[in-house]
Design a protein around this motif. Structure first.
Motif, PDB file in Angstrom:
ATOM      1  N   LYS A 177       1.213  -1.338  -0.223  1.00 55.28           N
ATOM      2  CA  LYS A 177       0.182  -0.499  -0.085  1.00 55.28           C
ATOM      3  C   LYS A 177       0.753   1.388   0.316  1.00 55.28           C
ATOM      4  O   LYS A 177       0.407   1.967  -0.481  1.00 55.28           O
ATOM      5  N   GLU A 179       0.893   3.740  -2.970  1.00 58.16           N
ATOM      6  CA  GLU A 179       0.677   5.583  -2.529  1.00 58.16           C
ATOM      7  C   GLU A 179       1.767   6.514  -3.115  1.00 58.16           C
ATOM      8  O   GLU A 179       1.374   7.577  -3.792  1.00 58.16           O
ATOM      9  N   PRO A 195      -1.939  -0.237  -8.116  1.00 56.37           N
ATOM     10  CA  PRO A 195      -2.064   0.848  -9.014  1.00 56.37           C
ATOM     11  C   PRO A 195      -4.003   1.707 -10.068  1.00 56.37           C
ATOM     12  O   PRO A 195      -4.375   0.562 -10.144  1.00 56.37           O
ATOM     13  N   LYS A 196      -4.371   2.378 -10.017  1.00 49.04           N
ATOM     14  CA  LYS A 196      -5.373   2.408 -10.321  1.00 49.04           C
ATOM     15  C   LYS A 196      -5.422   2.116 -12.568  1.00 49.04           C
ATOM     16  O   LYS A 196      -6.761   1.448 -12.458  1.00 49.04           O
ATOM     17  N   ASP A 197      -3.943   2.285 -13.031  1.00 49.21           N
ATOM     18  CA  ASP A 197      -4.088   1.193 -14.248  1.00 49.21           C
ATOM     19  C   ASP A 197      -4.714  -0.042 -14.307  1.00 49.21           C
ATOM     20  O   ASP A 197      -4.403  -1.462 -15.139  1.00 49.21           O
ATOM     21  N   ASN A 198      -4.350  -0.792 -13.291  1.00 54.03           N
ATOM     22  CA  ASN A 198      -4.375  -3.060 -12.914  1.00 54.03           C
ATOM     23  C   ASN A 198      -5.723  -3.162 -12.715  1.00 54.03           C
ATOM     24  O   ASN A 198      -6.399  -2.607 -11.926  1.00 54.03           O
ATOM     25  N   GLU A 199      -6.205  -4.148 -13.274  1.00 55.37           N
ATOM     26  CA  GLU A 199      -7.646  -4.255 -12.827  1.00 55.37           C
ATOM     27  C   GLU A 199      -7.525  -5.196 -11.959  1.00 55.37           C
ATOM     28  O   GLU A 199      -6.490  -6.081 -12.050  1.00 55.37           O
ATOM     29  N   ASP A 200      -8.265  -5.769 -11.001  1.00 52.26           N
ATOM     30  CA  ASP A 200      -8.191  -6.798 -10.327  1.00 52.26           C
ATOM     31  C   ASP A 200      -8.381  -8.669 -11.196  1.00 52.26           C
ATOM     32  O   ASP A 200      -9.240  -8.294 -12.185  1.00 52.26           O
TER      33      ASP A 200
END
Length: 284
Positions: free
Chosen positions: A247, A251, A278-283
């Motif tokens: 985390k 951040e 990161p925002k561009d990583n998909e679960d």
């Protein structure tokens, strides 16, 4: 995710133990982490036997049969597991014995025979317990790769014996621990971790674009150690990750690196714990 395209095959790394006798259910119920009180013949659970200090000694599957139980465990650990179960048997009316049956996997659960849908993830198809020599040999690359991509740890490759708490190996997420049943060995420590939320380390799937490095390779964010790589298949792997450090790295916008290149953490579909991405990583 669709069911994985692996063929029916035996798993040489797995072996079978039979636990029988009129006291078998109560004997096991008082030792293992899962509640098997309501298991009906043909039903199975994923479970573990812990140290009194709460760390996993053995993780395995337990299949209820008419009048007895079949344990699907690591072949390398079978002798030690029998020894440990025998130590706890005392005066219980229980017989604990090796079985010459073998363990396998299949894309779907067959209509007949001792088999069960993998209780951790249905995508991994069925596990089979069959007579010796009845299961075809075969490469397990597709099954193993699917296990790793789904974020499911293996006894020999990832969990070991005496190294991890159930939360770290995600047994709490995969039905491998009951927090409602009566006492089991190590329960006090495991329950405290659950109620206090103190599990900082978790095994999670990772992706290494340049190919996953060797087991034991350190994963760092800058100079800070974030985790260690475990089993891998191609570019996919499993790693024991410090979630709080992950985390902090996310951040701060710091990527994760190994000696061979970048590593990206994934959150498996079954996970109920938070994984910073990161925002561009998909679960998953």
């Amino acid at each position: 995710m669709q069911r994985l395209p692996f063929a029916t095959q035996k798993l040489p790394s797995r072996a079978v133990i039979t636990v029988s006798g009129e006291g078998a259910k109560d004997f096991l119920q008082n030792l293992i982490t899962t509640d098997i009180e309501g298991l009906k013949p043909g039903e199975a659970a994923y479970t573990a036997l812990l140290q009194p200090q709460g760390k996993i000694l053995f993780d395995f599957f337990i299949l209820a049969q008419d009048g007895h139980y079949l344990i699907d465990c690591s072949a390398a650990q079978r002798a030690d597991l029998i020894k440990r179960l025998t130590f706890y048997r005392l005066r219980a009316k229980v017989t604990i014995a090796e079985s010459d049956e073998e363990v396998g996997v299949a894309p779907v659960k067959p209509a007949n025979g001792a088999s069960f849908t993998d209780p951790r993830a249905a995508q991994l198809g069925a596990r089979l317990i069959a007579a010796k020599g009845s299961l075809p040999a075969g490469e397990d690359d597709a099954y193993r790769g699917g296990r790793i991509r789904l974020g499911l740890a293996d006894t020999d490759e990832d969990i070991g014996s005496g190294d991890l708490f159930p939360h770290e190996a995600n047994l709490d997420q995969l039905g491998g621990v009951s927090f409602k049943k009566g006492c089991f060995i190590g329960q006090e420590v495991v329950s405290r971790m659950e109620h206090r939320g103190t599990a900082r380390n978790r095994i999670v799937p990772v992706y290494a674009p340049k190919g996953a490095p060797a087991k034991g390779t350190e994963i760092k964010a800058g100079d800070k150690l974030v985790g260690t790589l475990l089993s891998s298949a191609g570019s996919d792997g499993l790693a024991l990750i410090r979630l709080d450090r992950l985390k902090d790295a996310v951040e701060s916008g710091i990527g994760l690196l190994t000696e061979t290149g970048p590593v990206h953490v994934r959150k498996p579909a079954w996970a109920r714990f938070d994984v910073a991405l990161p925002k561009d990583n998909e679960d998953e």
